[in-house]
Enzyme design. Structure first.
Site, PDB file in Angstrom:
ATOM      1  CG  ASN A 172      -0.415  -0.056   2.506  1.00  0.00           C
ATOM      2  OD1 ASN A 172       0.641  -0.647   2.702  1.00  0.00           O
ATOM      3  ND2 ASN A 172      -1.059   0.563   3.465  1.00  0.00           N
ATOM      4  CD  GLU A 221       4.855  -0.785  12.943  1.00  0.00           C
ATOM      5  OE1 GLU A 221       3.688  -0.386  13.068  1.00  0.00           O
ATOM      6  OE2 GLU A 221       5.767  -0.479  13.725  1.00  0.00           O
ATOM      7  CB  CYS A 269      -2.128   0.197   8.535  1.00  0.00           C
ATOM      8  SG  CYS A 269      -0.875   1.461   8.572  1.00  0.00           S
TER       9      CYS A 269
HETATM   10  P1  NAD Z   1       0.375  -9.150   3.315  1.00  0.00           P
HETATM   11  O1  NAD Z   1       0.480  -9.556   4.739  1.00  0.00           O
HETATM   12  O2  NAD Z   1      -0.436  -9.980   2.410  1.00  0.00           O
HETATM   13  O3  NAD Z   1       1.824  -9.063   2.648  1.00  0.00           O
HETATM   14  C1  NAD Z   1       2.830  -8.247   3.210  1.00  0.00           C
HETATM   15  C2  NAD Z   1       4.174  -8.811   2.825  1.00  0.00           C
HETATM   16  O4  NAD Z   1       4.332 -10.085   3.446  1.00  0.00           O
HETATM   17  C3  NAD Z   1       4.363  -9.033   1.326  1.00  0.00           C
HETATM   18  O5  NAD Z   1       5.668  -8.661   0.961  1.00  0.00           O
HETATM   19  C4  NAD Z   1       4.171 -10.532   1.188  1.00  0.00           C
HETATM   20  O6  NAD Z   1       4.849 -11.077   0.087  1.00  0.00           O
HETATM   21  C5  NAD Z   1       4.812 -11.009   2.478  1.00  0.00           C
HETATM   22  N1  NAD Z   1       4.445 -12.358   2.911  1.00  0.00           N
HETATM   23  C6  NAD Z   1       3.334 -13.088   2.601  1.00  0.00           C
HETATM   24  N2  NAD Z   1       3.400 -14.304   3.191  1.00  0.00           N
HETATM   25  C7  NAD Z   1       4.560 -14.348   3.880  1.00  0.00           C
HETATM   26  C8  NAD Z   1       5.197 -15.319   4.712  1.00  0.00           C
HETATM   27  N3  NAD Z   1       4.647 -16.501   4.946  1.00  0.00           N
HETATM   28  N4  NAD Z   1       6.377 -15.007   5.259  1.00  0.00           N
HETATM   29  C9  NAD Z   1       6.953 -13.804   5.053  1.00  0.00           C
HETATM   30  N5  NAD Z   1       6.412 -12.846   4.281  1.00  0.00           N
HETATM   31  C10 NAD Z   1       5.219 -13.107   3.711  1.00  0.00           C
HETATM   32  O7  NAD Z   1      -0.130  -7.622   3.331  1.00  0.00           O
HETATM   33  P2  NAD Z   1      -0.524  -6.698   2.115  1.00  0.00           P
HETATM   34  O8  NAD Z   1      -1.815  -7.206   1.555  1.00  0.00           O
HETATM   35  O9  NAD Z   1       0.634  -6.503   1.207  1.00  0.00           O
HETATM   36  O10 NAD Z   1      -0.748  -5.299   2.883  1.00  0.00           O
HETATM   37  C11 NAD Z   1      -1.912  -4.961   3.533  1.00  0.00           C
HETATM   38  C12 NAD Z   1      -1.791  -5.200   5.020  1.00  0.00           C
HETATM   39  O11 NAD Z   1      -0.696  -4.479   5.550  1.00  0.00           O
HETATM   40  C13 NAD Z   1      -3.017  -4.678   5.764  1.00  0.00           C
HETATM   41  O12 NAD Z   1      -3.393  -5.626   6.724  1.00  0.00           O
HETATM   42  C14 NAD Z   1      -2.506  -3.409   6.419  1.00  0.00           C
HETATM   43  O13 NAD Z   1      -3.189  -3.010   7.578  1.00  0.00           O
HETATM   44  C15 NAD Z   1      -1.102  -3.775   6.724  1.00  0.00           C
HETATM   45  N6  NAD Z   1      -0.287  -2.584   6.928  1.00  0.00           N
HETATM   46  C16 NAD Z   1       0.067  -2.239   8.210  1.00  0.00           C
HETATM   47  C17 NAD Z   1       0.790  -1.079   8.444  1.00  0.00           C
HETATM   48  C18 NAD Z   1       1.196  -0.657   9.844  1.00  0.00           C
HETATM   49  O14 NAD Z   1       2.026   0.231   9.975  1.00  0.00           O
HETATM   50  N7  NAD Z   1       0.646  -1.262  10.884  1.00  0.00           N
HETATM   51  C19 NAD Z   1       1.163  -0.271   7.362  1.00  0.00           C
HETATM   52  C20 NAD Z   1       0.776  -0.650   6.086  1.00  0.00           C
HETATM   53  C21 NAD Z   1       0.061  -1.815   5.876  1.00  0.00           C
END
Ligand code: NAD
Length: 478
Positions: A154, A250, A284
């Site tokens: 995002n 996060e 988020c």
């Molecule tokens: P996601 O969890 O699907 O993916 C995030 C990352 O994790 C990607 O690079 C993905 O390839 C990787 N990933 C997936 N499976 C994995 C595994 N088994 N081991 C290690 N890495 C793995 O999230 P998304 O759809 O890309 O992003 C949206 C989410 O991110 C929402 O839930 C949002 O709230 C959260 N987010 C949180 C913050 C914060 O600061 N708290 C900021 C931005 C986004």
């Protein structure tokens, strides 16, 4: 654009030769291609980082600072091109992408200076019974070693920089695994560091799928610190897989705004119309829930709906567009289904609710049941769910009544109400007279409960990316 991975300073294809197409969520055109890394590539990146960490930990802070400041200047110079990439691969409006890209240089700068302030403390050992003035104790900080940074789609530029820059400033080597849908931005920003003089082994980027290489990277014993931003589900998996490592997580959220009867409703409506729809709600800290006192619900909705109607959706590259697409049509379908399900359960859709391709119209849903999925689950889309609470206790219970706790806002004219909210709302950030959707890059930032562990923001991130040692000099009693 046909991009390569960057491993140990070398531009590489995947060992398997596999390639992913990166497409625009707006019109499906191919924006670029990247290698689809497999386990051998992940292993090579960590091996390079081990070598990089050995070099970088012996590089003095003034030299790290010099290189990072040069990288910050390059990130500033390239911000317009980075903004185009962000908008193309992510679908956010070019206006929003420009703001994101323009913040990257400053986050590198803030982090660089924090890396030059790795202070320890002196320990008053003579206060321990049996110890005299013969001993001197103090703490020193040193880099963790290899930091694995995993980022979501995002904010593909800013969130990568919020990890890379503090990690490098603290003297670590980094392996970055950007989101598979948005890797081009991260690669472009990585070039800024390498061209600024960062030794190649110190920063590697593996482009690939978390489901294919994530577990191997996270479990790798050569990695000392995992800094992850993404969904709570993946964060939970990482916390099970990582073993004995430092973790920053996060994660997801369902952020609330509470509107008390004495609130400035025009201010609240303007802020919610911005905070619920920025980045098409894929933030988020997006406003997902608004909890109003029944005395002001009607007036608040009257002020909100025209402002939401005025949001202009369309081609993300168009300068008049204020809200772009979701990351994919699949995500847009999921978001629309959550809105439809709420409506089927008795909630009222006041505006929006429709979808075309990956665009979901900005939506306001009233009379939402606080126990329903639209409150309880993270929406990550451009809709705000409004519910009512008759008194303070039930408003705070609703605000706190989800598994998450990232950010919250309260609108009130009363200092006493504000103080009570600060103490009683369980969220990592609490905003008085604004919504949860506000962040200065320098502030400590991170969630409570299911929203995560640890804090980002350059000062905290640098601290969390170092290890503390206690040193005792043993003289002789005198
Ligand atoms: P996601 O969890 O699907 O993916 C995030 C990352 O994790 C990607 O690079 C993905 O390839 C990787 N990933 C997936 N499976 C994995 C595994 N088994 N081991 C290690 N890495 C793995 O999230 P998304 O759809 O890309 O992003 C949206 C989410 O991110 C929402 O839930 C949002 O709230 C959260 N987010 C949180 C913050 C914060 O600061 N708290 C900021 C931005 C986004």
């Amino acid at each position: 654009m046909s991009a390569t991975m960057i491993i140990g300073g070398e531009r590489r294809a995947a060992a398997s030769g596999a390639v992913d197409e990166i497409t625009s969520p707006w019109d499906g055109r191919v924006v670029g291609t990247v290698p689809r890394a497999g386990p051998a590539d992940a292993d090579a990146a960590v091996a390079a980082a081990v070598e990089g960490a050995a070099v970088w930990r012996r590089t003095p802070a003034h030299e790290r600072l010099r290189i990072l400041l040069r990288a910050a200047d390059l990130a500033d110079e390239r911000a317009p091109a980075v903004a185009d990439l962000i908008s193309a691969e992510n679908g956010k409006s070019i206006r929003e992408a420009t703001v994101e890209a323009s913040r990257c240089g400053d986050v590198i700068r803030l982090s660089a200076f924090e890396g030059a302030h790795l202070y320890g403390e002196t320990l008053p050992l003579d206060a321990a019974p049996g110890t005299g003035f013969d001993k001197i104790g103090f703490t020193v900080r040193q880099p963790c070693g290899v930091v694995l940074a995993i980022t979501p789609f995002n904010y593909p530029g800013l969130l990568a920089i919020h990890k890379i820059a503090p990690a490098l400033a603290a003297g670590n080597a980094v392996v970055l695994k950007p989101a598979e849908l948005t890797p081009l931005t991260a690669l472009a920003l990585t070039d800024c560091f390498l061209e600024a003089g960062l030794p190649g082994a110190v920063l590697s980027v593996v482009t690939g799928h978390g489901t294919e290489i994530g577990d191997a990277l996270v479990a790798d014993p050569r990695v000392r610190k995992v800094s992850f931003t993404g969904s709570t589900a993946v964060g939970e998996r990482i916390s099970r897989t990582a073993g004995v490592k430092k973790l920053s997580l996060e994660l997801g959220a369902s952020s609330p705004v509470v509107i008390l009867p004495d609130a400035d409703l025009e201010l609240a409506a303007s802020a919610v119309a911005a905070g619920g729809y920025a980045n098409a709600g894929q933030v988020c800290i997006s406003v997902q829930r608004v909890i109003t006192h029944p005395a002001v619900t009607g007036d608040f909705l009257d002020a909100l709906v025209p402002r939401v109607t005025a949001i202009r959706t369309g081609d993300p590259a168009g300068h008049d567009t204020t809200m772009g697409t979701l990351i994919s049509e699949t995500e847009a379908v999921r978001v629309q289904r959550m809105i439809d399900d709420a409506a089927a359960s008795g909630a009222r859709v006041l505006v929006g609710g429709s979808r075309e391709g990956a665009v979901v119209e900005p939506t306001v849903v009233a009379d939402v049941d606080p126990s329903s999925p639209l409150h309880q689950q993270e929406l990550f889309g451009p809709a705000v769910a409004v519910s009512s609470a008759d008194d303070w206790e039930s408003a705070i219970a609703q605000a706190n009544g989800t598994p998450y706790g990232l950010s919250a806002g309260i609108f009130t004219g009363d200092v006493a109400g504000a103080v009570r909210a600060i103490r009683e709302i369980d969220a990592g950030n609490v905003h008085i007279n604004w919504t949860p959707l506000w962040r200065a890059d320098l502030m400590p930032y991170g969630g409570l409960k299911g929203s995560g562990i640890g804090k980002e923001g350059p000062r905290r991130a640098v601290a969390e990316m170092t290890e503390e040692k206690t040193v005792v000099l043993h003289g002789r009693p005198w």
